[in-house]
Design a protein around this motif. Structure first.
Motif, PDB file in Angstrom:
ATOM      1  N   LEU A 190       0.856  -1.177   0.000  1.00  0.00           N
ATOM      2  CA  LEU A 190       0.000   0.000   0.000  1.00  0.00           C
ATOM      3  C   LEU A 190       0.894   1.229   0.000  1.00  0.00           C
ATOM      4  CD1 LEU A 190      -2.832   1.223   0.167  1.00  0.00           C
ATOM      5  CD2 LEU A 190      -2.625   1.130   2.650  1.00  0.00           C
ATOM      6  N   LEU A 191       0.832   2.001  -1.075  1.00  0.00           N
ATOM      7  CA  LEU A 191       1.612   3.225  -1.210  1.00  0.00           C
ATOM      8  C   LEU A 191       0.633   4.395  -1.187  1.00  0.00           C
ATOM      9  CD1 LEU A 191       2.949   0.904  -3.225  1.00  0.00           C
ATOM     10  CD2 LEU A 191       4.623   2.703  -3.435  1.00  0.00           C
ATOM     11  N   THR A 192       0.835   5.310  -0.259  1.00  0.00           N
ATOM     12  CA  THR A 192      -0.055   6.448  -0.108  1.00  0.00           C
ATOM     13  C   THR A 192       0.732   7.728  -0.380  1.00  0.00           C
ATOM     14  OG1 THR A 192      -1.272   5.244   1.588  1.00  0.00           O
ATOM     15  CG2 THR A 192      -1.654   7.608   1.450  1.00  0.00           C
ATOM     16  N   THR A 193       0.246   8.545  -1.303  1.00  0.00           N
ATOM     17  CA  THR A 193       0.919   9.797  -1.623  1.00  0.00           C
ATOM     18  C   THR A 193      -0.010  10.964  -1.307  1.00  0.00           C
ATOM     19  OG1 THR A 193       0.145   9.813  -3.904  1.00  0.00           O
ATOM     20  CG2 THR A 193       2.252   8.751  -3.481  1.00  0.00           C
ATOM     21  N   THR A 194       0.593  12.083  -0.924  1.00  0.00           N
ATOM     22  CA  THR A 194      -0.165  13.315  -0.718  1.00  0.00           C
ATOM     23  C   THR A 194       0.641  14.479  -1.273  1.00  0.00           C
ATOM     24  OG1 THR A 194       0.784  13.672   1.464  1.00  0.00           O
ATOM     25  CG2 THR A 194      -1.302  12.496   1.386  1.00  0.00           C
ATOM     26  N   MET A 195      -0.043  15.522  -1.699  1.00  0.00           N
ATOM     27  CA  MET A 195       0.623  16.755  -2.104  1.00  0.00           C
ATOM     28  C   MET A 195      -0.369  17.897  -1.987  1.00  0.00           C
ATOM     29  SD  MET A 195       1.117  16.658  -6.177  1.00  0.00           S
ATOM     30  CE  MET A 195      -0.233  16.670  -7.308  1.00  0.00           C
ATOM     31  N   THR A 196       0.150  19.113  -1.927  1.00  0.00           N
ATOM     32  CA  THR A 196      -0.717  20.269  -1.805  1.00  0.00           C
ATOM     33  C   THR A 196      -1.594  20.398  -3.048  1.00  0.00           C
ATOM     34  OG1 THR A 196       1.113  21.611  -2.605  1.00  0.00           O
ATOM     35  CG2 THR A 196       0.752  21.587  -0.242  1.00  0.00           C
ATOM     36  N   ALA A 197      -2.845  20.766  -2.814  1.00  0.00           N
ATOM     37  CA  ALA A 197      -3.833  20.794  -3.886  1.00  0.00           C
ATOM     38  C   ALA A 197      -3.726  22.055  -4.735  1.00  0.00           C
ATOM     39  CB  ALA A 197      -5.229  20.704  -3.294  1.00  0.00           C
ATOM     40  N   TYR A 198      -3.979  21.899  -6.013  1.00  0.00           N
ATOM     41  CA  TYR A 198      -4.080  23.004  -6.946  1.00  0.00           C
ATOM     42  C   TYR A 198      -4.793  22.467  -8.180  1.00  0.00           C
ATOM     43  CZ  TYR A 198      -2.928  27.047  -9.791  1.00  0.00           C
ATOM     44  OH  TYR A 198      -3.016  28.174 -10.578  1.00  0.00           O
ATOM     45  N   PRO A 199      -5.735  23.201  -8.766  1.00  0.00           N
ATOM     46  CA  PRO A 199      -6.470  22.699  -9.927  1.00  0.00           C
ATOM     47  C   PRO A 199      -5.538  22.281 -11.068  1.00  0.00           C
ATOM     48  CG  PRO A 199      -7.480  24.717  -9.116  1.00  0.00           C
ATOM     49  CD  PRO A 199      -6.196  24.536  -8.359  1.00  0.00           C
ATOM     50  N   GLY A 200      -5.728  21.095 -11.585  1.00  0.00           N
ATOM     51  CA  GLY A 200      -4.957  20.606 -12.721  1.00  0.00           C
ATOM     52  C   GLY A 200      -3.621  19.982 -12.360  1.00  0.00           C
ATOM     53  N   ARG A 201      -3.231  20.023 -11.093  1.00  0.00           N
ATOM     54  CA  ARG A 201      -1.944  19.456 -10.672  1.00  0.00           C
ATOM     55  C   ARG A 201      -2.064  17.935 -10.650  1.00  0.00           C
ATOM     56  NH1 ARG A 201       0.381  22.222  -5.645  1.00  0.00           N
ATOM     57  NH2 ARG A 201       1.099  23.646  -7.229  1.00  0.00           N
ATOM     58  N   SER A 202      -1.018  17.256 -11.087  1.00  0.00           N
ATOM     59  CA  SER A 202      -1.019  15.793 -11.067  1.00  0.00           C
ATOM     60  C   SER A 202       0.331  15.307 -10.558  1.00  0.00           C
ATOM     61  CB  SER A 202      -1.299  15.232 -12.463  1.00  0.00           C
ATOM     62  OG  SER A 202      -0.271  15.610 -13.346  1.00  0.00           O
ATOM     63  N   GLN A 203       0.410  14.028 -10.289  1.00  0.00           N
ATOM     64  CA  GLN A 203       1.658  13.435  -9.836  1.00  0.00           C
ATOM     65  C   GLN A 203       1.896  12.117 -10.547  1.00  0.00           C
ATOM     66  OE1 GLN A 203       1.496  11.865  -5.745  1.00  0.00           O
ATOM     67  NE2 GLN A 203      -0.577  12.684  -5.670  1.00  0.00           N
ATOM     68  N   LYS A 204       3.153  11.700 -10.558  1.00  0.00           N
ATOM     69  CA  LYS A 204       3.545  10.456 -11.210  1.00  0.00           C
ATOM     70  C   LYS A 204       4.436   9.697 -10.239  1.00  0.00           C
ATOM     71  CE  LYS A 204       5.993   8.787 -15.308  1.00  0.00           C
ATOM     72  NZ  LYS A 204       6.702   9.212 -16.522  1.00  0.00           N
ATOM     73  N   LEU A 205       4.140   8.440 -10.021  1.00  0.00           N
ATOM     74  CA  LEU A 205       4.901   7.600  -9.103  1.00  0.00           C
ATOM     75  C   LEU A 205       5.535   6.464  -9.898  1.00  0.00           C
ATOM     76  CD1 LEU A 205       5.682   6.809  -6.179  1.00  0.00           C
ATOM     77  CD2 LEU A 205       3.570   5.511  -6.094  1.00  0.00           C
ATOM     78  N   GLU A 206       6.858   6.348  -9.799  1.00  0.00           N
ATOM     79  CA  GLU A 206       7.584   5.267 -10.455  1.00  0.00           C
ATOM     80  C   GLU A 206       8.332   4.472  -9.395  1.00  0.00           C
ATOM     81  OE1 GLU A 206      10.157   6.500 -13.614  1.00  0.00           O
ATOM     82  OE2 GLU A 206       8.647   7.837 -14.463  1.00  0.00           O
TER      83      GLU A 206
END
Length: 82
Positions: free
Chosen positions: A58-74
């Motif tokens: 189980l990998l849980t990620t969080t980041m500060t919110a902003y419209p259109g922002r995305s993240q990529k986990l490798e």
């Protein structure tokens, strides 16, 4: 998300015109937490996490919110020497 602010002075009888510009970039707070591993080990300054084959990690990620922002986990899987 960057912001640029400019201030201009048109000058007068004693002072020449001048423009000042400042650029500010946004900082994003990002975190990752792992669970369902059964042990960890430090190797060359890195932490290795060990998972059992039949347990889904189980990998849980969080980041500060902003419209259109995305993240990529490798990530890499090391199994049977490869």
């Amino acid at each position: 998300r960057d912001t640029t602010v400019s201030a201009s002075f048109s000058g007068d009888a004693r002072t020449a015109p001048k423009t000042a510009t400042s650029r500010v970039g946004a900082k994003v707070k990002v975190s990752l937490s792992l669970s369902r591993y059964y042990k960890t080990a430090k190797v060359n300054g890195y932490t290795k996490y060990y998972f059992r084959k039949k347990t889904n990690p189980l990998l849980t990620t969080t980041m500060t919110a902003y419209p259109g922002r995305s993240q990529k986990l490798e990530f890499q899987i090391y199994s049977a020497g490869a």
